[in-house]
Enzyme design. Structure first.
Site, PDB file in Angstrom:
ATOM      1  N   GLY A 136       0.813  -1.215   0.000  1.00 32.79           N
ATOM      2  CA  GLY A 136       0.000   0.000   0.000  1.00 32.79           C
ATOM      3  C   GLY A 136       0.845   1.262   0.000  1.00 32.79           C
ATOM      4  O   GLY A 136       0.329   2.365  -0.121  1.00 32.79           O
ATOM      5  N   ASN A 139       4.229   2.497   4.588  1.00 34.74           N
ATOM      6  CA  ASN A 139       5.268   2.364   5.623  1.00 34.74           C
ATOM      7  C   ASN A 139       5.897   3.719   5.924  1.00 34.74           C
ATOM      8  O   ASN A 139       5.869   4.647   5.111  1.00 34.74           O
ATOM      9  CB  ASN A 139       6.330   1.343   5.204  1.00 34.74           C
ATOM     10  N   THR A 207      -1.455  -3.605   2.741  1.00 38.02           N
ATOM     11  CA  THR A 207      -1.774  -4.909   2.147  1.00 38.02           C
ATOM     12  C   THR A 207      -1.234  -6.063   3.006  1.00 38.02           C
ATOM     13  O   THR A 207      -0.323  -5.872   3.816  1.00 38.02           O
ATOM     14  CB  THR A 207      -1.116  -5.031   0.764  1.00 38.02           C
ATOM     15  N   THR A 214       6.631  -6.499   7.156  1.00 31.31           N
ATOM     16  CA  THR A 214       7.032  -5.554   8.216  1.00 31.31           C
ATOM     17  C   THR A 214       6.663  -6.028   9.628  1.00 31.31           C
ATOM     18  O   THR A 214       6.792  -5.254  10.577  1.00 31.31           O
ATOM     19  CB  THR A 214       6.375  -4.172   7.984  1.00 31.31           C
ATOM     20  N   GLY A 269      13.086 -11.154  -1.251  1.00 29.78           N
ATOM     21  CA  GLY A 269      12.231 -11.541  -2.374  1.00 29.78           C
ATOM     22  C   GLY A 269      10.844 -10.953  -2.188  1.00 29.78           C
ATOM     23  O   GLY A 269      10.620 -10.118  -1.311  1.00 29.78           O
ATOM     24  N   TYR A 469       3.617   3.561  21.998  1.00 33.34           N
ATOM     25  CA  TYR A 469       3.509   4.245  20.709  1.00 33.34           C
ATOM     26  C   TYR A 469       3.463   5.751  20.974  1.00 33.34           C
ATOM     27  O   TYR A 469       2.505   6.255  21.566  1.00 33.34           O
ATOM     28  CB  TYR A 469       2.226   3.769  20.035  1.00 33.34           C
TER      29      TYR A 469
HETATM   30  C1  LIG Z   1      -1.154   6.558   9.315  1.00 35.34           C
HETATM   31  C2  LIG Z   1      -0.395   5.284   9.487  1.00 35.34           C
HETATM   32  C3  LIG Z   1      -0.799   4.370  10.438  1.00 35.34           C
HETATM   33  C4  LIG Z   1      -0.095   3.174  10.614  1.00 35.34           C
HETATM   34  N1  LIG Z   1      -0.540   2.277  11.542  1.00 35.34           N
HETATM   35  C5  LIG Z   1       0.082   1.091  11.678  1.00 35.34           C
HETATM   36  C6  LIG Z   1      -0.398   0.127  12.617  1.00 35.34           C
HETATM   37  O1  LIG Z   1      -1.377   0.354  13.325  1.00 35.34           O
HETATM   38  N2  LIG Z   1       0.258  -1.049  12.693  1.00 35.34           N
HETATM   39  C7  LIG Z   1       1.324  -1.338  11.896  1.00 35.34           C
HETATM   40  O2  LIG Z   1       1.844  -2.435  11.991  1.00 35.34           O
HETATM   41  N3  LIG Z   1       1.811  -0.429  11.032  1.00 35.34           N
HETATM   42  C8  LIG Z   1       1.212   0.752  10.883  1.00 35.34           C
HETATM   43  N4  LIG Z   1       1.691   1.670   9.984  1.00 35.34           N
HETATM   44  C9  LIG Z   1       2.859   1.332   9.154  1.00 35.34           C
HETATM   45  C10 LIG Z   1       2.490   0.605   7.842  1.00 35.34           C
HETATM   46  O3  LIG Z   1       1.136   0.747   7.564  1.00 35.34           O
HETATM   47  C11 LIG Z   1       2.872  -0.853   7.944  1.00 35.34           C
HETATM   48  O4  LIG Z   1       4.271  -0.969   7.931  1.00 35.34           O
HETATM   49  C12 LIG Z   1       2.294  -1.773   6.860  1.00 35.34           C
HETATM   50  O5  LIG Z   1       2.538  -3.082   7.296  1.00 35.34           O
HETATM   51  C13 LIG Z   1       2.851  -1.597   5.504  1.00 35.34           C
HETATM   52  O6  LIG Z   1       2.020  -2.278   4.581  1.00 35.34           O
HETATM   53  P1  LIG Z   1       1.971  -1.821   3.056  1.00 35.34           P
HETATM   54  O7  LIG Z   1       1.154  -2.820   2.318  1.00 35.34           O
HETATM   55  O8  LIG Z   1       1.556  -0.429   2.943  1.00 35.34           O
HETATM   56  O9  LIG Z   1       3.495  -2.016   2.678  1.00 35.34           O
HETATM   57  P2  LIG Z   1       4.463  -0.981   1.945  1.00 35.34           P
HETATM   58  O10 LIG Z   1       4.516   0.265   2.681  1.00 35.34           O
HETATM   59  O11 LIG Z   1       4.114  -0.928   0.518  1.00 35.34           O
HETATM   60  O12 LIG Z   1       5.836  -1.770   2.097  1.00 35.34           O
HETATM   61  C14 LIG Z   1       6.450  -1.920   3.345  1.00 35.34           C
HETATM   62  C15 LIG Z   1       7.692  -2.797   3.192  1.00 35.34           C
HETATM   63  O13 LIG Z   1       7.295  -4.122   2.848  1.00 35.34           O
HETATM   64  C16 LIG Z   1       7.813  -4.483   1.580  1.00 35.34           C
HETATM   65  N5  LIG Z   1       6.749  -5.234   0.889  1.00 35.34           N
HETATM   66  C17 LIG Z   1       5.502  -4.813   0.584  1.00 35.34           C
HETATM   67  N6  LIG Z   1       4.821  -5.805  -0.009  1.00 35.34           N
HETATM   68  C18 LIG Z   1       5.658  -6.858  -0.103  1.00 35.34           C
HETATM   69  C19 LIG Z   1       5.547  -8.167  -0.630  1.00 35.34           C
HETATM   70  N7  LIG Z   1       4.421  -8.612  -1.192  1.00 35.34           N
HETATM   71  N8  LIG Z   1       6.628  -8.981  -0.565  1.00 35.34           N
HETATM   72  C20 LIG Z   1       7.779  -8.559   0.002  1.00 35.34           C
HETATM   73  N9  LIG Z   1       7.938  -7.340   0.513  1.00 35.34           N
HETATM   74  C21 LIG Z   1       6.885  -6.496   0.475  1.00 35.34           C
HETATM   75  C22 LIG Z   1       8.193  -3.197   0.893  1.00 35.34           C
HETATM   76  O14 LIG Z   1       9.227  -3.387  -0.053  1.00 35.34           O
HETATM   77  C23 LIG Z   1       8.618  -2.353   2.080  1.00 35.34           C
HETATM   78  O15 LIG Z   1       9.935  -2.650   2.449  1.00 35.34           O
HETATM   79  C24 LIG Z   1       1.032   2.893   9.811  1.00 35.34           C
HETATM   80  C25 LIG Z   1       1.435   3.824   8.850  1.00 35.34           C
HETATM   81  C26 LIG Z   1       0.742   5.015   8.694  1.00 35.34           C
HETATM   82  C27 LIG Z   1       1.197   6.000   7.668  1.00 35.34           C
END
Ligand SMILES: Cc1cc2nc3c(=O)[nH]c(=O)nc-3n(C[C@H](O)[C@H](O)[C@H](O)COP(=O)(O)OP(=O)(O)OC[C@H]3O[C@@H](n4cnc5c(N)ncnc54)[C@H](O)[C@@H]3O)c2cc1C
Length: 566
Positions: A136, A139, A207, A214, A269, A469
């Protein structure tokens, strides 16, 4: 359909934070941060002013992927490059709002199957392009930003791989593609009568693959666990080949490879799918507010409840500063309910709740189970001086829970720095760590000579400890905005490390936390990760520069403090 966020901020471009309904909020913010009427407005630059760097190209890679991807799975236009440049940390938003996007990807691909990911990774290895998996893009530690300036940089947007592939009702598991964003994943599961129960604050856009990569934690983790507790098996496409872990509830066949992949942040990967534990969609979701006279009493209450294995679905305990912020978001009550509230306030003040701390406690499941849990837990909270406010506070919280992140954009429009830092520690270290971090940041505001805000909540609790937090905010120092942010982030992180906290409980490492990885894992621990990287990604094409630096002369240098990215 893929829903993209605002290019310059958090979330749905159509959503407007309902500031008008919260007349107490802006005065609270202005007072806390010392914002004056004539404070400079700092809106993002016009989209037309954002100039993307010239695109680097690999004709061989482009020809290879064009042979099996459809034209609409390959994007090189500036809109897509811009949307995929950063995550959503303060430094990310600060730069993009100023039009600084020097690390934009050269190409964005939208794979639709595991096999396509395999072919893309193979082509990348052959041609030496760098690949960053993008879920999404939510991060906040620099995870999706390309760092290798010498290479052609390709981002893999996983969000077309978003289906529930299989449900095994008998085993309570579901096989889900990694690009499924929270709302679609939950809707699809709920249509089948199930839920994953993973709802981070970023749920609207994050996602499954991002969560796994993460080690994410959702609000209801007290009952359902962090994402790593929910995964049963997965597939990872690495440059050295595809790793498919075995679908079995437990195993003693060596270290757990699911847990090696979980938290690997795309450096080993691409996760393409995972088998996840699911549970029946809860019939009841019952959230209550409880006030404590101080943070310690609330924390002790959680410790006892969880230690006695009576864990509700969620505990969220806000410290005094965060409680004041939460109260400032209330719509003011008038008439009879306003009168009752003012009487309750007076009564509580007289009883020692002058600076209360608000806890939200949730009970989910079958109606009988939720009621039984509530009957068990609320008296235990009372024993620790918890004053039960009822479930209307809980309903308001549940309604607004995804709106709060939108507030940051408004603050940034008013020239403010605002971000978060999180950690976890065992119970015996938790309160000393909390006070150390809070005092360090308050002292720093004093030293720098301007008012600032720091608030904290306990967000996830365990038998042996809990996570903290923190949110911090202040006026930006013009011309030094990123240095100012990194100063605060470095200080609080350093305080976590010196007081027995983990480097990160759920936001992961990216590049922002990387300087502390050796202190977190020890040198041999870091070498284990480097060994995995060498084995699965010998040419360092997968998300280089994140989580760890590969072994070599660079790695032998002392951990660099933050590089300020430009
Ligand atoms: C407003 C806000 C609130 C948040 N609240 C939380 C919370 O409550 N709890 C929490 O845990 N986090 C939270 N986060 C942090 C973030 O949402 C998390 O880290 C989330 O897990 C990232 O998911 P994403 O799909 O957006 O991954 P991305 O941001 O797209 O990617 C994150 C990392 O994972 C890797 N990645 C993504 N998809 C894959 C895949 N399919 N295979 C391998 N690597 C991959 C990327 O390369 C990158 O290194 C928050 C962030 C914001 C901005």
């Amino acid at each position: 359909m893929i829903k993209d966020m605002k290019w310059w901020g958090w979330g749905d471009p159509a959503f407007v934070f309902p500031m008008d309904e919260k007349p107490l909020l802006w005065p609270f913010v202005r007072k806390s941060l010392g914002l004056t009427e004539d404070a400079p407005q700092t809106p993002p630059v016009d989209r037309a002013q954002v100039k993307l760097p010239e695109r680097r190209r690999s004709a061989d890679f482009e020809a290879a992927v064009a042979a099996f991807l459809k034209a609409d799975q390959i994007a090189a236009d500036d809109e897509q490059r811009l949307i995929h440049t950063y995550g959503k940390s303060f430094p990310d938003l600060f730069r993009v709002r100023r039009g600084i996007v020097s690390n934009a990807p050269d190409l964005v691909l939208f794979p639709e199957s595991h096999e396509e990911v395999e072919r893309i990774v193979a082509a990348a290895r052959q041609t030496g392009v760098r690949l960053v998996a993008f879920g999404g893009g939510t991060n906040i530690v620099g995870g999706v930003e390309h760092l290798d300036p010498s290479a052609v940089r390709v981002t893999l947007d996983m969000r077309r791989m978003n289906r529930v592939l299989e449900i095994d009702r008998h085993s309570w598991t579901a096989t889900i593609q990694a690009g499924a964003p929270g709302p679609k994943l939950e809707d699809d599961l709920q249509a089948l009568g199930f839920s994953l129960g993973h709802m981070p604050d970023s749920f609207e856009f994050a996602t499954l693959g991002g969560w796994l990569a993460t080690r994410s934690a959702g609000m209801q983790s007290d009952a359902y666990g962090k994402i790593e507790d929910m995964v049963v098996a997965l597939k990872l496409v690495s440059p050295a080949g595809t790793l498919s872990t075995k679908l079995t509830p437990k195993s003693a066949a060596g270290p757990d490879l699911d847990q090696v992949v979980v938290g690997s942040e795309g450096v080993l990967g691409v996760i393409t799918e995972a088998v996840m534990k699911v549970h029946p969609n809860p019939a009841v979701k019952d959230y209550h507010g409880v006030l404590f006279p101080d943070f310690e009493s609330g924390s002790e209450a959680i410790r006892e409840v969880i230690g006695r294995r009576a864990a509700p679905t969620m505990f969220r305990l806000q410290d005094v500063d965060e409680t004041q912020l939460a109260f400032s978001m209330k719509s003011p009550s008038t008439g009879i309910s306003g009168f009752i509230q003012s009487q309750v306030k007076k009564y509580l003040k007289a009883k020692g709740y002058a600076q209360p701390c608000l806890m939200m406690v949730g009970f989910e499941g079958e109606a009988d189970y939720a009621a039984e849990m509530r009957r068990k837990v609320l008296p235990m909270l009372k024993k620790h001086r918890g004053f039960h406010l009822g479930n209307s506070v809980g309903k308001t919280w549940a309604k607004n829970k995804f709106a709060v992140p939108y507030l940051r954009d408004i603050l940034m429009n008013h020239g403010c720095m605002v971000d978060v830092a999180e950690t976890a520690a065992v119970w015996s270290k938790l309160m000393p760590l909390y006070h150390a971090a809070r005092n360090t940041i308050k002292e720093q505001f004093k030293k720098e000579g301007y008012p600032g805000y720091i608030g904290c909540h306990i967000s996830h609790s365990y038998v042996d400890g809990a996570s903290l937090y923190f949110t911090f905010a202040a006026r930006q120092i013009a011309g030094q905005e990123l240095e100012q942010y990194y100063r605060f982030k470095r200080l609080i992180t350093q305080t976590f490390m010196e007081n027995g906290g983990t480097l990160t409980h759920h936001h992961a490492v990216g590049y922002e936390h990387r300087p502390w990885m050796e202190r977190e894992l020890s040198r041999p621990g870091l070498e284990i990760l480097r060994g995995l990287k060498r084995t699965l990604d010998p040419d360092n094409i997968m998300n280089p520069g994140k989580l760890i630096l590969p072994a070599g002369p660079e790695a032998l240098a002392p951990a660099p403090e933050f590089e300020v990215p430009r």
